[in-house]
Design an enzyme around this catalytic site. Structure first.
Site, mmCIF file in Angstrom:
data_model
loop_
_atom_site.group_PDB
_atom_site.id
_atom_site.type_symbol
_atom_site.label_atom_id
_atom_site.label_comp_id
_atom_site.label_asym_id
_atom_site.label_seq_id
_atom_site.Cartn_x
_atom_site.Cartn_y
_atom_site.Cartn_z
ATOM 1 N N LYS A 102 55.180 46.306 39.338
ATOM 2 C CA LYS A 102 53.978 45.468 39.175
ATOM 3 C C LYS A 102 53.414 45.740 37.794
ATOM 4 C CE LYS A 102 51.525 42.613 41.804
ATOM 5 N NZ LYS A 102 52.021 41.853 42.964
HETATM 6 P P1 NAD Z 1 44.755 33.384 42.129
HETATM 7 O O1 NAD Z 1 44.315 33.937 40.838
HETATM 8 O O2 NAD Z 1 45.534 32.114 42.148
HETATM 9 O O3 NAD Z 1 43.497 33.191 43.108
HETATM 10 C C1 NAD Z 1 42.608 34.214 43.418
HETATM 11 C C2 NAD Z 1 41.435 33.620 44.180
HETATM 12 O O4 NAD Z 1 40.591 34.677 44.616
HETATM 13 C C3 NAD Z 1 40.564 32.676 43.351
HETATM 14 O O5 NAD Z 1 40.153 31.602 44.157
HETATM 15 C C4 NAD Z 1 39.374 33.553 42.994
HETATM 16 O O6 NAD Z 1 38.203 32.805 42.713
HETATM 17 C C5 NAD Z 1 39.240 34.335 44.271
HETATM 18 N N1 NAD Z 1 38.440 35.548 44.161
HETATM 19 C C6 NAD Z 1 38.419 36.458 43.171
HETATM 20 N N2 NAD Z 1 37.488 37.397 43.431
HETATM 21 C C7 NAD Z 1 36.925 37.061 44.617
HETATM 22 C C8 NAD Z 1 35.918 37.623 45.415
HETATM 23 N N3 NAD Z 1 35.287 38.736 45.041
HETATM 24 N N4 NAD Z 1 35.603 37.011 46.578
HETATM 25 C C9 NAD Z 1 36.225 35.874 46.966
HETATM 26 N N5 NAD Z 1 37.195 35.315 46.249
HETATM 27 C C10 NAD Z 1 37.536 35.883 45.088
HETATM 28 O O7 NAD Z 1 45.592 34.570 42.825
HETATM 29 P P2 NAD Z 1 46.714 34.442 43.933
HETATM 30 O O8 NAD Z 1 48.023 34.337 43.259
HETATM 31 O O9 NAD Z 1 46.304 33.430 44.937
HETATM 32 O O10 NAD Z 1 46.656 35.908 44.578
HETATM 33 C C11 NAD Z 1 45.708 36.237 45.593
HETATM 34 C C12 NAD Z 1 46.162 37.502 46.299
HETATM 35 O O11 NAD Z 1 47.463 37.293 46.875
HETATM 36 C C13 NAD Z 1 46.309 38.730 45.402
HETATM 37 O O12 NAD Z 1 45.940 39.878 46.132
HETATM 38 C C14 NAD Z 1 47.788 38.758 45.102
HETATM 39 O O13 NAD Z 1 48.258 40.054 44.768
HETATM 40 C C15 NAD Z 1 48.351 38.287 46.417
HETATM 41 N N6 NAD Z 1 49.711 37.733 46.332
HETATM 42 C C16 NAD Z 1 49.984 36.671 45.534
HETATM 43 C C17 NAD Z 1 51.264 36.148 45.511
HETATM 44 C C18 NAD Z 1 51.620 34.913 44.708
HETATM 45 O O14 NAD Z 1 52.731 34.404 44.881
HETATM 46 N N7 NAD Z 1 50.739 34.392 43.882
HETATM 47 C C19 NAD Z 1 52.274 36.732 46.276
HETATM 48 C C20 NAD Z 1 51.953 37.811 47.097
HETATM 49 C C21 NAD Z 1 50.668 38.292 47.115
#
Ligand code: NAD
Length: 409
Positions: A102
């Site tokens: 990561k």
């Molecule tokens: P992203 O940046 O696309 O979206 C993140 C979202 O979380 C946004 O809507 C943001 O406004 C919101 N957010 C941030 N702080 C917040 C808070 N304090 N309260 C409420 N909402 C809040 O990110 P993503 O890719 O959707 O990733 C989200 C989670 O999923 C992360 O933990 C990431 O590690 C995990 N994840 C992502 C993927 C992927 O394929 N993108 C895969 C596995 C896990």
């Protein structure tokens, strides 16, 4: 407890059931390599922008390191270490030929222009290109990064190493990406939710959901659950939350978010705070934003009966204890959000073969792997009388440990 310590706490709960020796424990939890680089760019204003980037390669006994890149103000070495370790266990649970890694850059991507983000990404890759690559370490999107960032990574990497689309996944479909990758994590969360509900004799239709985070993972989860008849009664993002006990109209919400880039102001629901969203009466709660969202107090206040961890590391160990003692079922991140890395794997395979698979095949194979891993985790948990998280870690640790033994020192 910091993030890496929390991940190791979960590791240890499973390791105790497996009777691991201290030396094997140390071998499995210690990251192989950690890199911290200074990333300096010229900002649009002409000023100098100073940033710090990280890449942690945790374990590669089962295959090349694999894991996302996060652009967020909370990115640091501890978080990267924790998330890299989670990737090792995640890829093992769904049986992909990968290890775990990561990384990311400590920055606020919302305050950087597109050209600044491009310069930042290119400069970061200039610094770490020798440690990534199709058979070494393959980055992917995470919070704050998207398909465009992955396209810049591929292009920058090619300047040093030649044409290697498999050096990064999550690229745009028309630029060596895979059908289904953008939706893959949310689609997978919906499949896993369907599976856990089935074990509780329930279906998605007739069940209510609240989702924290409306980025890539949260929004696709909402769309998939809604498509399957689920009622999404609350969503939030970094700026606020909206609830509607009759069910939010997700298509209308998407139109609103596309225009204003936030949930605040959506007319189809009532505005509430983020904490209110997490504690509202709902059947299934899906954290899909940051880590460390559930502490002890929050865990006591949660009303949901099921939590599906779409985000990485949303539950602190003390909150996990509370959820267990309250009989709340928690589907752990290492499986709940593994759909993303599964389709990243399909993208990598397609890139290496210079061949494209249709969406139907990708979704079918993603579902097969998730359902199989869920069944094995669930049955192990029942057999051993442990939580789903401990069962998931037990399965993963056994596989990674076995690879170390077979490969030798
Ligand atoms: P992203 O940046 O696309 O979206 C993140 C979202 O979380 C946004 O809507 C943001 O406004 C919101 N957010 C941030 N702080 C917040 C808070 N304090 N309260 C409420 N909402 C809040 O990110 P993503 O890719 O959707 O990733 C989200 C989670 O999923 C992360 O933990 C990431 O590690 C995990 N994840 C992502 C993927 C992927 O394929 N993108 C895969 C596995 C896990």
């Amino acid at each position: 407890m910091q993030a890496f310590e929390a991940t190791n706490h979960y590791f240890d709960q499973a390791a105790r059931c497996l009777d691991l020796s201290d030396n094997v424990r140390t071998l499995l939890i210690t990251p192989d390599r950690e890199v911290r680089v200074e990333v300096v760019i010229e900002l649009d204003s002409g000023d100098i922008g100073n940033f710090i980037g990280y890449r942690v390669q945790h374990d590669n006994a089962r295959g090349p390191y694999k894991g996302g890149l996060r652009y967020h103000p909370q990115v640091d070495d501890d978080e990267a270490r924790s998330l890299a370790s989670l990737m090792t266990w995640k890829t093992a649970i769904v049986d992909l030929p990968y290890g775990g890694a990561k990384g990311g850059i400590n920055c606020n991507p919302n305050k950087l222009s597109r050209p600044e983000l491009e310069r930042l990404t290119r400069k970061f890759i200039e610094k770490i290109h020798d440690m990534i690559g199709p058979y070494k370490d393959i980055p992917a999107p995470d919070m704050g990064t998207d398909a465009q960032v992955m396209a810049w990574i591929m292009n920058e990497y090619s300047k040093y190493e030649g044409f290697h689309p498999a050096c990064v996944t999550g690229k745009p479909v028309e630029f060596h990406g895979s059908a289904g990758r953008e939706a893959a994590t949310g689609y997978g969360v919906a499949i896993i939710t369907r599976e856990v509900l089935a074990r509780l004799n329930r279906t998605i239709a007739g069940t209510t959901f609240a989702i924290q985070g409306y980025g890539n993972v949260g929004s696709y989860t909402a769309r998939c659950l809604s498509h399957l008849g689920g009622k999404i009664i609350g969503v939030s993002d970094a700026y606020g939350a909206a609830i509607n006990r009759e069910g939010l109209d997700i298509a209308e919400l998407d139109k609103h978010v596309a225009k204003s880039h936030k949930i605040v102001g959506f007319q189809g629901g009532d505005a509430v705070t983020n904490d209110q969203l997490l504690t509202m009466p709902v059947d299934v709660l899906i954290p899909a934003a940051l880590g460390g969202v559930f502490d002890c107090e929050m865990a006591k206040a949660v009303s949901a009966q099921v939590i599906v961890e779409a985000a990485n590391g949303p539950t602190r160990p003390e909150a996990d204890e509370v959820f267990n003692s309250r009989g709340i079922v928690v589907v752990p991140d290492v499986l709940a959000n593994a759909g993303g890395v599964i389709v990243s794997y399909f993208e990598w395979v397609q890139n290496l073969q210079h061949f494209r698979w249709p969406l139907e095949q990708i979704q079918r194979e993603e579902e097969l792997r998730l359902v199989d891993a869920f069944r094995k985790m669930y049955e192990l948990a029942e057999r051993k009388g442990v939580t789903l998280r401990t069962a998931a870690f037990m399965k993963a640790i056994s596989r990674v440990g076995r690879a170390h033994i077979l490969g030798g020192m």
